[in-house]
Scaffold this motif. Sequence first.
Motif, mmCIF file in Angstrom:
data_model
loop_
_atom_site.group_PDB
_atom_site.id
_atom_site.type_symbol
_atom_site.label_atom_id
_atom_site.label_comp_id
_atom_site.label_asym_id
_atom_site.label_seq_id
_atom_site.Cartn_x
_atom_site.Cartn_y
_atom_site.Cartn_z
ATOM 1 N N UNK A 273 19.596 24.561 -13.378
ATOM 2 C CA UNK A 273 20.882 25.122 -12.348
ATOM 3 C C UNK A 273 20.113 24.834 -11.334
ATOM 4 N N UNK A 274 19.622 23.380 -11.092
ATOM 5 C CA UNK A 274 19.344 22.432 -10.183
ATOM 6 C C UNK A 274 19.798 21.059 -10.574
ATOM 7 N N UNK A 275 20.938 20.549 -10.652
ATOM 8 C CA UNK A 275 21.215 19.412 -10.816
ATOM 9 C C UNK A 275 19.971 17.986 -9.884
ATOM 10 N N UNK A 276 19.829 17.807 -9.447
ATOM 11 C CA UNK A 276 18.996 16.786 -8.093
ATOM 12 C C UNK A 276 18.352 17.426 -7.330
ATOM 13 N N UNK A 277 17.677 17.008 -6.207
ATOM 14 C CA UNK A 277 16.539 17.183 -5.084
ATOM 15 C C UNK A 277 16.044 16.446 -4.689
ATOM 16 N N UNK A 278 15.595 15.909 -3.627
ATOM 17 C CA UNK A 278 14.817 15.471 -2.754
ATOM 18 C C UNK A 278 13.426 15.364 -2.709
ATOM 19 N N UNK A 279 13.045 14.147 -2.778
ATOM 20 C CA UNK A 279 11.528 14.578 -2.930
ATOM 21 C C UNK A 279 10.606 14.082 -1.734
ATOM 22 N N UNK A 280 9.868 15.105 -1.416
ATOM 23 C CA UNK A 280 8.868 15.399 0.116
ATOM 24 C C UNK A 280 8.319 14.102 -0.147
ATOM 25 N N UNK A 281 8.064 12.110 -0.141
ATOM 26 C CA UNK A 281 7.666 11.976 -0.171
ATOM 27 C C UNK A 281 7.059 11.634 1.452
ATOM 28 N N UNK A 282 5.875 11.563 1.912
ATOM 29 C CA UNK A 282 5.903 11.090 3.014
ATOM 30 C C UNK A 282 5.860 9.491 4.120
ATOM 31 N N UNK A 283 6.301 9.452 4.896
ATOM 32 C CA UNK A 283 6.862 8.353 5.080
ATOM 33 C C UNK A 283 5.830 7.517 6.050
ATOM 34 N N UNK A 284 5.514 6.123 5.583
ATOM 35 C CA UNK A 284 4.233 5.686 6.297
ATOM 36 C C UNK A 284 4.354 4.004 6.925
ATOM 37 N N UNK A 285 3.614 4.030 7.993
ATOM 38 C CA UNK A 285 3.592 2.520 8.719
ATOM 39 C C UNK A 285 2.463 1.756 8.395
ATOM 40 N N UNK A 286 2.802 1.160 7.086
ATOM 41 C CA UNK A 286 2.579 -0.218 6.734
ATOM 42 C C UNK A 286 1.941 -1.005 7.937
ATOM 43 N N UNK A 287 0.780 -1.799 7.022
ATOM 44 C CA UNK A 287 0.020 -2.842 7.693
ATOM 45 C C UNK A 287 0.304 -4.225 6.945
ATOM 46 N N UNK A 288 1.446 -4.359 5.660
ATOM 47 C CA UNK A 288 1.745 -5.418 5.862
ATOM 48 C C UNK A 288 3.313 -5.831 5.628
ATOM 49 N N UNK A 289 3.939 -6.490 5.109
ATOM 50 C CA UNK A 289 5.348 -6.828 4.977
ATOM 51 C C UNK A 289 5.791 -7.270 2.950
ATOM 52 N N UNK A 290 6.455 -6.520 2.679
ATOM 53 C CA UNK A 290 7.340 -7.635 1.642
ATOM 54 C C UNK A 290 8.287 -8.356 1.566
ATOM 55 N N UNK A 291 8.652 -9.904 1.066
ATOM 56 C CA UNK A 291 9.861 -10.322 1.117
ATOM 57 C C UNK A 291 9.446 -11.342 2.214
ATOM 58 N N UNK A 292 10.672 -10.497 2.969
ATOM 59 C CA UNK A 292 10.888 -11.442 4.214
ATOM 60 C C UNK A 292 10.181 -10.192 5.414
ATOM 61 N N UNK A 293 10.208 -8.963 5.376
ATOM 62 C CA UNK A 293 10.012 -8.105 5.967
ATOM 63 C C UNK A 293 11.226 -7.207 6.607
#
Length: 178
Positions: A34-54
Amino acid sequence: ILWSLHEQTGLEENYCRNPDGDEKGPWCYTTDPDTRFDYCNIPECEVDCMHCNGENYRGVVATTASGLECQRWDSQQPHSHGYLPENFPEKHLKENYCRNPDGELRPWCFTTSPDKRWEYCDIPRCSESDFQTSSSQSGRGEDYRGTIAVTESGNTCQHWSSQSPHSHSRTPENYPCR
């Protein structure tokens, strides 16, 4: 090794993901008919590092590589600019934090020094293991690679490779890097 790295970056298992860049963040098809899709409660993070070019860096470093203090993004002093937070909400131009809103080599900021308009910031690069085991998200969660497989309302996520109970086109084959 290439296969295992590739396997860890896509729509594996039934983990929450954001393959289509949904602005509400990671989601999944559910096992509830009865529920095709739903959003997930993933906490927002303030990362201490960067990926690729940030471009997705959301940390709180506010000084340049040479030690100059960053100018607030909502300020036009001492340097006027067009990167106003209200015009670029998806770029997270908050406070005076280093960001990369324009695809530069790495995060940068306008400085509070009248003699130096802008400068790169010294943000460390994340290791591949940091990236793959992250339990939090930044931005819209397109880079989220954690193992949460339950939606906000408590539904179990359907495997991305399964077509039951909901058929869909967002399969690992169609979205290999998502």
